[in-house]
Design a protein around this motif. Structure first.
Motif, PDB file in Angstrom:
ATOM      1  N   TYR A 194     115.056  75.166 -28.289  1.00  0.00           N
ATOM      2  CA  TYR A 194     113.763  74.668 -28.765  1.00  0.00           C
ATOM      3  C   TYR A 194     113.794  74.610 -30.288  1.00  0.00           C
ATOM      4  O   TYR A 194     114.243  75.561 -30.936  1.00  0.00           O
ATOM      5  N   ARG A 195     113.302  73.520 -30.839  1.00  0.00           N
ATOM      6  CA  ARG A 195     113.163  73.425 -32.291  1.00  0.00           C
ATOM      7  C   ARG A 195     111.892  74.159 -32.700  1.00  0.00           C
ATOM      8  O   ARG A 195     110.792  73.826 -32.241  1.00  0.00           O
ATOM      9  N   VAL A 196     112.035  75.160 -33.545  1.00  0.00           N
ATOM     10  CA  VAL A 196     110.917  76.055 -33.848  1.00  0.00           C
ATOM     11  C   VAL A 196     109.770  75.305 -34.519  1.00  0.00           C
ATOM     12  O   VAL A 196     108.603  75.628 -34.312  1.00  0.00           O
ATOM     13  N   ALA A 197     110.067  74.279 -35.303  1.00  0.00           N
ATOM     14  CA  ALA A 197     109.019  73.519 -35.979  1.00  0.00           C
ATOM     15  C   ALA A 197     108.115  72.792 -34.988  1.00  0.00           C
ATOM     16  O   ALA A 197     107.000  72.408 -35.341  1.00  0.00           O
ATOM     17  N   ARG A 198     108.559  72.601 -33.750  1.00  0.00           N
ATOM     18  CA  ARG A 198     107.756  71.915 -32.742  1.00  0.00           C
ATOM     19  C   ARG A 198     106.948  72.879 -31.877  1.00  0.00           C
ATOM     20  O   ARG A 198     106.291  72.446 -30.933  1.00  0.00           O
ATOM     21  N   VAL A 199     107.035  74.170 -32.177  1.00  0.00           N
ATOM     22  CA  VAL A 199     106.220  75.151 -31.467  1.00  0.00           C
ATOM     23  C   VAL A 199     104.811  75.101 -32.060  1.00  0.00           C
ATOM     24  O   VAL A 199     104.600  75.431 -33.225  1.00  0.00           O
ATOM     25  N   LEU A 200     103.836  74.673 -31.257  1.00  0.00           N
ATOM     26  CA  LEU A 200     102.465  74.502 -31.736  1.00  0.00           C
ATOM     27  C   LEU A 200     101.700  75.820 -31.735  1.00  0.00           C
ATOM     28  O   LEU A 200     100.891  76.073 -32.628  1.00  0.00           O
TER      29      LEU A 200
END
Length: 340
Positions: A194-200
């Motif tokens: 998972y790309r951490v920047a895409r964790v909302l």
């Protein structure tokens, strides 16, 4: 050199608990027979090294044996300071901790090593993002890092390129790649990236998880990277390249593509050569990659990619011709002069 290697074998056993002879041989770049001799020498000197036989066997130290090894070589001291590069530590919220640890280490070093350690700090700097890119500052990075260290499950709301999802994840590790942070997380028994920047959103749960004993973060990341690159470039295009096109392809290609591109040695009368180039999943993705080569490349196969290249280049040419016509100043007819 042997004494240094034996000391390193001892510290490896102390750190890892149990290691096989082939693993030690690979680590120290010697033969397995050499490792056997070194282990025998350690045992003869009084070190309680025990060998477990069988498929799951290996060497280990008995009875919680520990040895205090406080001496650092010049290169080891410098390497410790080189490892403490500030960017990733700051992103994880560990910058103050890292500075404090470095200060303590500097104070503990002998005077003759302090200068070398300081020189290492002054002369090396890590800039993780690629050229013309910026480092991401994910909102939930520190929360995820803390959960990974504590072995706590997290619940995330994640925006993939397809849709928004909610997942209950066991955070096994974090990887910094090209200025972006990625999470290796276990979901329903399988490990995903998972790309951490895409964790909302991210909530740390009270539940704990058992980390898989055989999970190796570095090995997982290497395999996942190769698998992703292979999935992104499943097809092959036959391309005719000018001499300058060959140079452009080498300069602009991703490492995965560059390593797998095959260029014929023989050139035609014009100096052009034939190349087999890995390309994207669809003709549109493949064309977008090859359009960077401009007129220095001609796609020969497959037919659908050649058609897509023709379609895109014709559309671009028509658009620019229209824009050029609009930009031309209009000619006005001369006005007749009035007779008095």
């Amino acid at each position: 050199m042997r004494a240094s290697r034996m000391l390193s074998i001892l510290t490896t056993l102390q750190a890892k608990g149990q290691v096989t002879a082939p693993e030690l041989a690979e680590t120290f770049e010697v033969s397995v027979r050499t490792i056997y001799r070194d282990i025998d020498a350690l045992a003869a000197s009084g070190v309680p090294v025990y060998a477990d036989r069988g498929a799951e066997g290996g060497y280990r130290l008995l009875g919680g044996y520990r040895v205090r090894l406080n001496g650092l070589s010049q290169s080891e001291a410098g390497a410790l300071f080189l490892a403490g590069l500030p960017g990733p530590a700051a992103a994880l919220g560990l910058d103050a901790t890292m500075i404090a640890a470095q200060n303590k280490l500097m104070a503990a070093l002998p005077a003759n090593l302090r200068e070398d350690a300081g020189r290492m700090q002054e002369r090396f700097h890590l800039d993780a993002p690629g050229w013309f890119g910026e480092a991401e500052e994910p909102k939930h990075l520190r929360t995820i890092a803390g959960a990974a260290l504590r072995g706590a499950l997290i619940k995330i709301r994640y925006q993939s390129w397809r849709a928004e999802k909610q997942r209950r994840v066991a955070p096994l590790g974090l990887v910094l790649k090209g200025g972006s942070w990625y999470l290796a997380g276990q979901v329903d028994g399988s490990v995903r990236t998972y790309r951490v920047a895409r964790v909302l959103d991210c909530v740390v749960l009270d539940d704990r998880f058992d980390r898989p004993a055989d999970f190796d973060l570095a090995a997982y990341w290497q395999d996942a990277t190769l698998r992703l690159e292979a999935e992104m470039h499943p097809n092959v295009a036959i391309v005719r390249l000018s001499p300058f096109g060959v140079k452009l392809l080498d300069a602009l290609s991703q490492p995965y593509v560059k390593a797998r591109t095959e260029i014929e040695d023989a050139a035609d009368a014009d100096g052009w050569r034939i190349a087999r180039v890995p390309t994207g999943k669809t003709s549109w993705h493949a064309a977008a990659e090859l359009l960077r080569l401009g007129p220095e490349a001609e796609v020969l196969e497959p037919a659908d990619l050649r058609e897509k290249m023709a379609e895109l280049t014709q559309g671009m040419a028509a658009r620019y011709r229209t824009a050029a016509r609009k930009a031309r100043p209009r000619r006005t007819s001369p006005q007749p002069t009035k007779q008095s």
